[in-house]
Design a protein around this motif. Structure first.
Motif, short mmCIF file in Angstrom:
data_model
loop_
_atom_site.label_atom_id
_atom_site.label_comp_id
_atom_site.label_asym_id
_atom_site.label_seq_id
_atom_site.Cartn_x
_atom_site.Cartn_y
_atom_site.Cartn_z
N GLU A 456 -23.54 -27.80 45.73
CA GLU A 456 -23.44 -29.26 45.73
C GLU A 456 -24.34 -29.77 46.85
O GLU A 456 -23.90 -29.95 47.99
N PHE A 457 -25.61 -29.99 46.53
CA PHE A 457 -26.57 -30.41 47.54
C PHE A 457 -26.24 -31.81 48.05
O PHE A 457 -26.44 -32.12 49.22
N ASP A 458 -25.76 -32.66 47.16
CA ASP A 458 -25.25 -33.99 47.54
C ASP A 458 -23.76 -34.02 47.25
O ASP A 458 -23.33 -33.62 46.16
N PRO A 459 -22.93 -34.47 48.19
CA PRO A 459 -21.49 -34.55 47.93
C PRO A 459 -21.21 -35.41 46.70
O PRO A 459 -21.92 -36.39 46.44
N PRO A 460 -20.20 -35.07 45.94
CA PRO A 460 -19.89 -35.83 44.72
C PRO A 460 -19.34 -37.21 45.06
O PRO A 460 -18.97 -37.50 46.21
N PHE A 461 -19.24 -38.05 44.05
CA PHE A 461 -18.79 -39.42 44.26
C PHE A 461 -17.26 -39.55 44.22
O PHE A 461 -16.73 -40.62 44.45
N SER A 462 -16.56 -38.46 43.91
CA SER A 462 -15.10 -38.45 43.97
C SER A 462 -14.63 -37.01 44.06
O SER A 462 -15.37 -36.08 43.72
N THR A 463 -13.39 -36.82 44.53
CA THR A 463 -12.85 -35.47 44.61
C THR A 463 -12.69 -34.85 43.22
O THR A 463 -12.80 -33.64 43.07
N ASP A 464 -12.43 -35.68 42.22
CA ASP A 464 -12.35 -35.18 40.85
C ASP A 464 -13.67 -34.55 40.42
O ASP A 464 -13.70 -33.48 39.80
N ASP A 465 -14.77 -35.22 40.76
CA ASP A 465 -16.08 -34.68 40.43
C ASP A 465 -16.31 -33.35 41.14
O ASP A 465 -16.96 -32.44 40.59
N HIS A 466 -15.80 -33.23 42.35
CA HIS A 466 -15.94 -31.97 43.09
C HIS A 466 -15.26 -30.83 42.33
O HIS A 466 -15.84 -29.74 42.16
N VAL A 467 -14.05 -31.06 41.85
CA VAL A 467 -13.31 -30.04 41.11
C VAL A 467 -14.07 -29.64 39.85
O VAL A 467 -14.16 -28.45 39.51
N HIS A 468 -14.65 -30.63 39.16
CA HIS A 468 -15.37 -30.33 37.93
C HIS A 468 -16.68 -29.59 38.22
O HIS A 468 -17.07 -28.70 37.47
N ARG A 469 -17.36 -29.97 39.27
CA ARG A 469 -18.62 -29.30 39.61
C ARG A 469 -18.40 -27.81 39.87
O ARG A 469 -19.07 -26.95 39.28
N ILE A 470 -17.49 -27.51 40.79
CA ILE A 470 -17.27 -26.11 41.14
C ILE A 470 -16.64 -25.33 39.99
O ILE A 470 -16.69 -24.10 39.97
N GLY A 471 -16.08 -26.08 39.03
CA GLY A 471 -15.48 -25.43 37.87
C GLY A 471 -16.49 -24.89 36.88
O GLY A 471 -16.12 -24.26 35.89
N ARG A 472 -17.80 -25.11 37.14
CA ARG A 472 -18.82 -24.51 36.26
C ARG A 472 -18.92 -23.01 36.48
O ARG A 472 -19.46 -22.29 35.64
N THR A 473 -18.45 -22.51 37.63
CA THR A 473 -18.46 -21.08 37.91
C THR A 473 -17.02 -20.59 38.01
O THR A 473 -16.08 -21.37 37.97
N ALA A 474 -16.86 -19.26 38.13
CA ALA A 474 -15.53 -18.64 38.19
C ALA A 474 -14.70 -19.02 36.97
O ALA A 474 -13.51 -19.33 37.07
N ARG A 475 -15.32 -18.99 35.81
CA ARG A 475 -14.64 -19.38 34.57
C ARG A 475 -14.05 -18.16 33.87
O ARG A 475 -14.60 -17.06 33.93
N ALA A 476 -12.93 -18.38 33.20
CA ALA A 476 -12.29 -17.35 32.38
C ALA A 476 -12.11 -16.04 33.14
O ALA A 476 -12.34 -14.96 32.62
N GLY A 477 -11.70 -16.15 34.40
CA GLY A 477 -11.38 -14.96 35.17
C GLY A 477 -12.53 -14.31 35.91
O GLY A 477 -12.32 -13.36 36.66
N LYS A 478 -13.75 -14.80 35.72
CA LYS A 478 -14.90 -14.20 36.40
C LYS A 478 -15.01 -14.72 37.83
O LYS A 478 -14.55 -15.81 38.14
N ASN A 479 -15.66 -13.94 38.69
CA ASN A 479 -15.87 -14.36 40.08
C ASN A 479 -16.93 -15.45 40.15
O ASN A 479 -17.76 -15.58 39.24
N GLY A 480 -16.94 -16.19 41.25
CA GLY A 480 -17.94 -17.24 41.42
C GLY A 480 -18.02 -17.66 42.87
O GLY A 480 -17.16 -17.32 43.69
N HIS A 481 -19.07 -18.40 43.19
CA HIS A 481 -19.32 -18.85 44.56
C HIS A 481 -19.79 -20.29 44.52
O HIS A 481 -20.60 -20.68 43.67
N SER A 482 -19.27 -21.12 45.44
CA SER A 482 -19.71 -22.50 45.53
C SER A 482 -20.04 -22.84 46.98
O SER A 482 -19.48 -22.24 47.91
N CYS A 483 -20.94 -23.81 47.15
CA CYS A 483 -21.36 -24.21 48.50
C CYS A 483 -21.62 -25.71 48.51
O CYS A 483 -22.31 -26.23 47.63
N LEU A 484 -21.06 -26.40 49.50
CA LEU A 484 -21.20 -27.84 49.63
C LEU A 484 -21.99 -28.17 50.89
O LEU A 484 -21.70 -27.65 51.97
#
Length: 656
Positions: A456-484
């Motif tokens: 997340e190079f730019d912070p999202p416009f709401s906390t809901d958007d943050h949850v959805h952004r990081i939800g693109r990874t670590a899906r269906a039990g797989k590992n993932g990494h996020s950075c803000l």
């Protein structure tokens, strides 16, 4: 000639120049973090047990009531053998009950299959159903991209039963083509609300009288985009035109009333209100709901997956660009097959950063086989303004970057998403590592496969958007990494708002450590040189009458500031445009001075002597209207000397 740097370090940044040596001001006058941060743990964080993985027990799709033929198709063609928690909760209810459902589930938990499988399963059980039988299910989504993805899943599912036909109407193409598809007949229709409402008013062949299921996917996003009134109109029209009672004897296997399903990852008041308006005696279902029993709301549904490793960087404004470069270099070096999504606040910022990182890149899809059998790049590349998929030599030999935002045409957006998601045609498209630069158009609902990292190079416009952004990874039990990324100072307060969404921890990473990992031992010198190359590329393009990079940089800077000003009023104390150091932000866009105007968003800066654009243009041309190259060279040298001398002060054009 490359600049030379002094070896006498000043602090932890680049050294002060002596004699004929000098350094960029990249590492001077940078603010420090104002809050005490947790000690960064240098060893790699170990992901916890997955919270959204398929259930590895005796329960399988056939055990949930799915037809054995469809179950076999799931296993052999789609490599799916075990249901996720939300599928285990939703599928039996849709198969055995005729009750509306309010489904709350983490992003990446398998909602699409949770509602698609029961619909297709029941249509398969009706032996007489063909495309001519009518429309039985409508799926509404907030974006064209999500609609296209859901349609793709449906096409895969009906591969075992070709008499069932899905369709899609989303705009972006001529209505004549969509009307032709509707005329041929579809049994399941995926649509955006506006486009469906348009067809309801203007397309006579659209028959809604047999609709048994209405699914509202991404309910939170539907409300954010203001579709409540349109959805109410659609549901009312379907109810008015319904002739279900006349066909119960023809299709006894199907519901005898319309069943409505509302899916959402978050439960805001607007979503609850939409549920009250669209659902009749709706049952609330979530990840923890025991199959065939009503469950309670569980806060874990709106949290980041447990196995996601989440980090944040507190980065001074001037160093944002080089820190992003370091992050991408580190990931692509350590994980050659990485798939990365980088979120920006606006489309102009996406365009600028895409152009920076793909300098001298080629479209990997345009490759030809020579007479000697060697695969080479096709010299017939598309114009720069039309390119959305290019190799990134700055990040590695095989790295490819894609760009996606709402200002692109639907055709280009679809082809770009297909290119980024393509896992089958590796012979024609070898894009490893694969990176997507995008706005929040890609943050909702899209199931982009095997995403390893989200930045997340730019912070999202709401906390809901943050949850959805990081939800693109670590899906269906797989590992993932996020950075803000956040700026030092008041933006650090945002970390406290989103930490509750990270039950497995939210870790601080030192940006200097990341720069060292990305740029090597002499990271300050190497990073400075890298940034200077970007600045020269922008300046030289302006001198050589090829001003596209300069235009992209200016537009990116201006749009970034405007986007920053649109953060929620409740977060104004954290994201206040008056607190920004505009000179430092401009430098992160490769600019050595801020653009004179921001379309009314900024006033003229008297302190730095900004002059009207008209006068600047007049000085840069001769009396005949030609480019005054001598003036341009003098101006470039003057700007370079001013900003790269060791004693130069950083300009600050902030609000007073």
């Amino acid at each position: 000639m490359r600049p030379r740097f002094s070896k006498h370090a000043e602090g932890s940044g680049a050294g002060a120049g002596t004699g004929d040596t000098y350094v960029s001001s990249l590492f001077t006058h940078n603010p420090e973090a104002t809050t005490v941060q947790e000690t960064a743990v240098e060893e790699e964080h170990v992901p916890q047990e997955a919270s959204n993985a398929p259930i590895a027990d005796a329960t399988n799709f056939e055990g949930l009531g799915i037809d054995p033929f469809l179950t076999k198709h799931l296993s052999e063609r789609m490599s799916m053998t075990q249901p996720t928690k939300i599928q285990r909760a939703v599928i039996p209810r849709l198969l055995t009950r005729q009750r509306d459902l309010f489904v709350q589930a983490q992003t990446g938990s398998g909602k699409t299959l949770a509602y698609s499988l029961p619909v297709i399963n029941q249509l398969m059980s009706c032996k007489g159903v063909t495309r001519d039988s009518g429309l039985f299910a409508v799926i509404l989504t907030p974006t064209r991209e999500l609609a296209t993805q859901i349609y793709g899943v449906l096409e895969e599912l009906v591969g075992c039963c070709r008499r069932i036909v899905p369709g899609i109407v989303i705009g972006g193409e001529k209505k004549k083509s969509e009307k032709a598809r509707l005329r041929k007949g579809v049994n399941i229709l995926v649509a955006t609300p506006g486009r469906l409402a348009d067809h309801m008013d203007n397309t006579e062949v659209l028959d809604l009288s047999m609709v048994r299921w209405v699914i509202l996917d991404e309910g939170d996003r539907l409300t954010e985009l203001g579709f409540e009134e349109t959805i109410t109109k659609i549901l009312t029209t379907i109810e008015e035109k319904s002739k279900i009672s006349r066909s119960i004897s023809i299709y006894p296997e199907l519901p005898s009333r319309r069943v409505t399903l509302l899916c959402s990852a978050t439960m805001k008041d607007e979503v609850k209100q939409l549920g009250e308006q669209s659902l009749e005696d709706g049952e609330w279902v979530n990840n923890e709901t025991v199959p065939d029993k009503q469950g309670d709301i569980n806060d874990s549904n709106v949290l980041a997956p447990a196995q996601l490793v989440s980090e944040y960087l507190i980065v001074p404004a001037k160093l944002r660009l080089v820190t992003l470069a370091a992050a991408l270099k580190k990931i692509t070096l350590e994980k050659p097959e990485s798939r990365i999504i980088v979120f920006f606040s606006c489309s102009d910022s996406v365009d600028f950063h895409f152009s920076v990182f793909t300098r001298d890149g080629k479209d990997p899809r345009r490759r030809i086989v020579g007479e000697d059998g060697e695969v080479r790049d096709d010299i017939r590349q598309a114009p720069a303004s039309e390119q959305t998929v290019l190799s990134a030599p700055l990040l590695g030999e095989n790295a490819v970057i894609h760009k996606l935002h709402g200002s692109l045409s639907q055709q280009i957006r679809t082809s770009t998403l297909n290119a980024f998601s393509d896992q089958k045609n590796k012979a024609a498209y070898e894009a490893k590592p694969s990176i997507l630069f995008c706005t929040d158009v890609a943050s909702r609902g899209l199931d982009l496969p095997l995403i390893t990292d989200v930045i997340e190079f730019d912070p999202p416009f709401s906390t809901d958007d943050h949850v959805h952004r990081i939800g693109r990874t670590a899906r269906a039990g797989k590992n993932g990494h996020s950075c803000l990324f956040v700026l030092p100072g008041k933006e650090e307060g945002y970390l406290e708002l989103i930490k509750p969404f990270h039950p497995s921890g939210f870790f601080n990473k030192d940006y200097k450590e990341l720069l060292a990992q990305g740029f090597g031992k002499e990271w300050d010198v190497t990073a400075t040189t890298w940034h200077l190359d970007v600045e020269r590329w922008i300046i030289n393009s302006n001198i050589n009458a090829s001003s596209r990079p300069m235009t992209l940089a200016r537009n990116g800077f201006q749009s970034h500031i405007r986007a920053y000003a649109t953060h929620l009023s409740t977060e104004r104390s954290i994201f206040n445009v008056r607190d920004l150091h505009l000179g430092h932000i401009a430098k992160s866009f490769g600019l050595r001075e801020t653009p004179g105007k921001l379309g009314g968003a900024m006033g003229k800066d008297k302190k730095n002597g900004d002059q009207p654009e008209k006068k600047i243009r007049e000085r840069k041309v001769t009396k005949n209207g030609a480019v005054n190259e001598e003036y341009a060279k003098r101006k470039m040298n003057a700007v370079a000397n001013q900003h790269m001398s060791t004693g130069a002060e950083e300009f600050n054009i902030g609000y007073q």
